[in-house]
Design a protein around this motif. Structure first.
Motif, PDB file in Angstrom:
ATOM      1  N   ALA A 239      61.957   7.396  30.541  1.00 40.83           N
ATOM      2  CA  ALA A 239      61.815   6.186  31.352  1.00 40.83           C
ATOM      3  C   ALA A 239      60.345   5.796  31.498  1.00 40.83           C
ATOM      4  CB  ALA A 239      62.430   6.405  32.727  1.00 40.83           C
ATOM      5  N   TYR A 240      59.479   6.778  31.770  1.00 38.02           N
ATOM      6  CA  TYR A 240      58.062   6.472  32.001  1.00 38.02           C
ATOM      7  C   TYR A 240      57.439   5.712  30.831  1.00 38.02           C
ATOM      8  CZ  TYR A 240      58.257   9.734  35.952  1.00 38.02           C
ATOM      9  OH  TYR A 240      58.574  10.362  37.131  1.00 38.02           O
ATOM     10  N   GLN A 241      57.833   6.055  29.617  1.00 38.92           N
ATOM     11  CA  GLN A 241      57.238   5.399  28.454  1.00 38.92           C
ATOM     12  C   GLN A 241      57.521   3.901  28.436  1.00 38.92           C
ATOM     13  OE1 GLN A 241      58.592   7.557  25.005  1.00 38.92           O
ATOM     14  NE2 GLN A 241      57.489   9.424  25.562  1.00 38.92           N
ATOM     15  N   ARG A 242      58.642   3.500  29.021  1.00 45.93           N
ATOM     16  CA  ARG A 242      59.008   2.084  29.017  1.00 45.93           C
ATOM     17  C   ARG A 242      58.245   1.274  30.073  1.00 45.93           C
ATOM     18  NH1 ARG A 242      63.351   0.875  25.767  1.00 45.93           N
ATOM     19  NH2 ARG A 242      64.604   2.638  25.051  1.00 45.93           N
ATOM     20  N   ILE A 243      57.508   1.948  30.923  1.00 50.80           N
ATOM     21  CA  ILE A 243      56.649   1.213  31.862  1.00 50.80           C
ATOM     22  C   ILE A 243      55.647   0.357  31.088  1.00 50.80           C
ATOM     23  CG2 ILE A 243      54.866   1.469  33.663  1.00 50.80           C
ATOM     24  CD1 ILE A 243      56.391   3.890  34.693  1.00 50.80           C
ATOM     25  N   SER A 244      55.347   0.771  29.867  1.00 51.02           N
ATOM     26  CA  SER A 244      54.416   0.022  29.015  1.00 51.02           C
ATOM     27  C   SER A 244      54.888  -1.405  28.738  1.00 51.02           C
ATOM     28  CB  SER A 244      54.211   0.753  27.686  1.00 51.02           C
ATOM     29  OG  SER A 244      55.438   0.832  26.961  1.00 51.02           O
ATOM     30  N   LEU A 245      56.180  -1.683  28.992  1.00 55.19           N
ATOM     31  CA  LEU A 245      56.726  -3.025  28.771  1.00 55.19           C
ATOM     32  C   LEU A 245      56.262  -4.011  29.841  1.00 55.19           C
ATOM     33  CD1 LEU A 245      60.416  -2.041  27.897  1.00 55.19           C
ATOM     34  CD2 LEU A 245      58.617  -2.721  26.295  1.00 55.19           C
ATOM     35  N   LEU A 246      55.722  -3.501  30.936  1.00 62.83           N
ATOM     36  CA  LEU A 246      55.350  -4.357  32.073  1.00 62.83           C
ATOM     37  C   LEU A 246      53.924  -4.874  31.906  1.00 62.83           C
ATOM     38  CD1 LEU A 246      56.898  -2.220  34.966  1.00 62.83           C
ATOM     39  CD2 LEU A 246      57.964  -4.076  33.653  1.00 62.83           C
ATOM     40  N   ALA A 247      53.808  -5.972  31.198  1.00 63.89           N
ATOM     41  CA  ALA A 247      52.481  -6.518  30.864  1.00 63.89           C
ATOM     42  C   ALA A 247      51.719  -7.037  32.074  1.00 63.89           C
ATOM     43  CB  ALA A 247      52.634  -7.632  29.833  1.00 63.89           C
ATOM     44  N   HIS A 248      52.434  -7.360  33.156  1.00 62.29           N
ATOM     45  CA  HIS A 248      51.776  -7.947  34.334  1.00 62.29           C
ATOM     46  C   HIS A 248      51.514  -6.904  35.431  1.00 62.29           C
ATOM     47  CE1 HIS A 248      52.580 -11.951  32.712  1.00 62.29           C
ATOM     48  NE2 HIS A 248      53.806 -11.522  32.430  1.00 62.29           N
ATOM     49  N   LEU A 249      51.836  -5.650  35.162  1.00 58.07           N
ATOM     50  CA  LEU A 249      51.767  -4.618  36.201  1.00 58.07           C
ATOM     51  C   LEU A 249      50.326  -4.387  36.676  1.00 58.07           C
ATOM     52  CD1 LEU A 249      53.796  -2.730  37.629  1.00 58.07           C
ATOM     53  CD2 LEU A 249      53.083  -0.932  36.047  1.00 58.07           C
ATOM     54  N   LYS A 250      50.160  -4.403  38.021  1.00 58.94           N
ATOM     55  CA  LYS A 250      48.854  -4.163  38.625  1.00 58.94           C
ATOM     56  C   LYS A 250      48.840  -2.922  39.514  1.00 58.94           C
ATOM     57  CE  LYS A 250      47.513  -9.055  38.704  1.00 58.94           C
ATOM     58  NZ  LYS A 250      47.085 -10.195  39.576  1.00 58.94           N
ATOM     59  N   PHE A 251      49.966  -2.635  40.148  1.00 60.98           N
ATOM     60  CA  PHE A 251      50.058  -1.511  41.085  1.00 60.98           C
ATOM     61  C   PHE A 251      51.179  -0.586  40.636  1.00 60.98           C
ATOM     62  CE2 PHE A 251      52.062   0.645  44.572  1.00 60.98           C
ATOM     63  CZ  PHE A 251      51.025   1.073  45.394  1.00 60.98           C
ATOM     64  N   LEU A 252      50.854   0.710  40.487  1.00 58.48           N
ATOM     65  CA  LEU A 252      51.859   1.687  40.073  1.00 58.48           C
ATOM     66  C   LEU A 252      51.655   2.978  40.856  1.00 58.48           C
ATOM     67  CD1 LEU A 252      54.172   2.562  38.204  1.00 58.48           C
ATOM     68  CD2 LEU A 252      52.441   3.235  36.513  1.00 58.48           C
ATOM     69  N   ASP A 253      52.691   3.384  41.577  1.00 59.77           N
ATOM     70  CA  ASP A 253      52.638   4.630  42.348  1.00 59.77           C
ATOM     71  C   ASP A 253      53.621   5.619  41.748  1.00 59.77           C
ATOM     72  OD1 ASP A 253      52.633   6.685  44.201  1.00 59.77           O
ATOM     73  OD2 ASP A 253      52.380   5.334  45.908  1.00 59.77           O
ATOM     74  N   LEU A 254      53.068   6.689  41.152  1.00 63.53           N
ATOM     75  CA  LEU A 254      53.862   7.726  40.514  1.00 63.53           C
ATOM     76  C   LEU A 254      53.695   9.069  41.220  1.00 63.53           C
ATOM     77  CD1 LEU A 254      53.047   6.849  36.786  1.00 63.53           C
ATOM     78  CD2 LEU A 254      55.244   6.537  37.927  1.00 63.53           C
ATOM     79  N   CYS A 255      53.285   9.046  42.450  1.00 65.04           N
ATOM     80  CA  CYS A 255      53.046  10.290  43.196  1.00 65.04           C
ATOM     81  C   CYS A 255      54.265  11.212  43.111  1.00 65.04           C
ATOM     82  CB  CYS A 255      52.759   9.967  44.661  1.00 65.04           C
ATOM     83  SG  CYS A 255      52.530  11.423  45.705  1.00 65.04           S
ATOM     84  N   GLY A 256      54.024  12.457  42.675  1.00 61.09           N
ATOM     85  CA  GLY A 256      55.098  13.428  42.596  1.00 61.09           C
ATOM     86  C   GLY A 256      55.936  13.350  41.338  1.00 61.09           C
ATOM     87  N   ALA A 257      55.460  12.599  40.335  1.00 59.56           N
ATOM     88  CA  ALA A 257      56.201  12.488  39.073  1.00 59.56           C
ATOM     89  C   ALA A 257      55.997  13.769  38.263  1.00 59.56           C
ATOM     90  CB  ALA A 257      55.737  11.264  38.290  1.00 59.56           C
TER      91      ALA A 257
END
Length: 360
Positions: A239-257
């Protein structure tokens, strides 16, 4: 006689000026001042005089917000307020941690105050733990243009409540389901299918979610600017690899991943517009992933590497080369592989640093 006429003329002029002052100037001043007052103070002003009451009520822009956050008897207060003509066009309702707000109050709003909810754009039900799917069905069916919906820390809401939301409110762009522990991948599928223009999503501690649900969001909600998946250790790199699809992403919180690897993080590095990234306790990450972020996300202002033992001074050097002019918050506490992490050493690498500790 001439002096008497002159005196009368002066008195009339002063009286006319006073009327003009009361009719035009004072209302303008009050309108400006009132927009800066808390709701309670504004309501108190209504009681000063009938004239002041009429003046304030005549300005609809003063009555666009209802805030009963942390108040007692909030349900009855809300129903009473929305029954008043001045709240006929309310746009924002805040009930964060309000007390005594239950499903029956939301059902009353639907039956008695439907007209007053037609312009509602933002509804905050954070911490209102007596609200269930039944209440969500009632309130969402009365708010056709709702854009912002937040129901943080509610353990009664299920996929049924989310289904009511997406069915009744077609324009939501900001959704906070943080702490709604009963929702499943079904909710994420519903959100993904109905909110392709979603911009802000908070799924903190929604513990029943899996890769499948998150992937639906990442594939279909391409306009996301903010994604919070704090304290969700069940997701994997798939799933994490598909975050790359979010071209407009500015804020990402992955605490505890805990399952996020360098490979997954290297894919996330393709989100070149990232400004804020929380990697606290992402224990599998090493310099490889951190350096990929440094090279790809050159606009970072906030970065937490707290508790990651696999990163060293090499990643800080890479970050300094690309982000030294932008980073203002950097937490490397607990990163025992980083030796140069004193305040002065960090300031040498990142001269604009203002915050050195995010977690305590």
């Amino acid at each position: 006689m001439p002096e008497t006429k002159q005196t009368l003329f002066k008195m009339e002029a002063e009286a006319e000026a006073k009327v003009t002052w009361n009719r035009e100037t004072i209302p303008k001043v009050l309108k400006i001042v009132s927009t800066r007052l808390a709701q309670r103070d504004l309501i108190s002003l209504l009681l000063v005089s009938p004239w002041l009451h009429r003046t304030l009520v005549s300005h609809p822009s003063l009555w666009l917000v209802l805030d009963f956050s942390e108040m007692g008897n909030a349900g009855n207060r809300l129903v009473a307020a929305l029954s008043l003509p001045r709240y006929r066009h309310v746009k924002h309702i805040k009930l964060e941690f309000a007390q005594d707000i239950e499903d029956n109050h939301l059902e009353l709003l639907k039956s008695k105050c439907l007209d007053s909810l037609q312009d509602l754009e933002s509804l905050n039900l954070n911490g209102c733990q007596k609200i269930s799917d039944k209440g969500i069905e009632a309130i969402t069916s009365a708010c056709p243009i709702l854009k912002v919906f937040s129901i943080y820390w509610n353990v009664r809401i299920t996929d049924t409540g989310v289904e009511c939301l997406v069915k009744n409110c077609k324009h939501v762009t900001d959704l906070n389901l943080s702490g709604c522990k009963k929702i499943s991948d079904r909710s994420l599928q519903l959100v993904a299918e109905n909110y392709p223009k979603l911009e802000f999503l908070d799924l903190t501690r929604c513990v029943n979610l899996t890769d499948h649900g998150l992937q639906q969001i990442l594939l279909k909600c391409s306009f996301l600017q903010s994604l919070n998946i704090y304290a969700l250790s069940s997701f994997t790199d798939e799933a994490y690899q598909r975050i790359s699809l979010l071209a407009h992403l500015k804020f990402l919180d992955l605490c505890g991943a805990q399952n996020l690897s360098d490979e997954g993080l290297s894919c996330i590095a393709k989100c070149v517009n990232l400004v804020s990234l929380n990697l606290t306790w992402c224990v599998r990450v090493t310099d490889v992933g951190a350096i990929a972020i440094a090279q790809g996300c050159t606009s970072l202002e906030f970065l937490s590497l707290f508790g990651i033992v696999g990163v060293t001074d090499r990643c800080l050097e890479a970050l300094s080369s690309s982000c030294s002019n932008t980073i203002t918050t950097l937490d490397v506490n607990g990163c025992i592989g980083i030796k140069r992490r004193s305040r002065d050493e960090l300031l040498h690498l990142f001269p604009h640093l203002k915050c050195f500790k995010v977690h305590s």
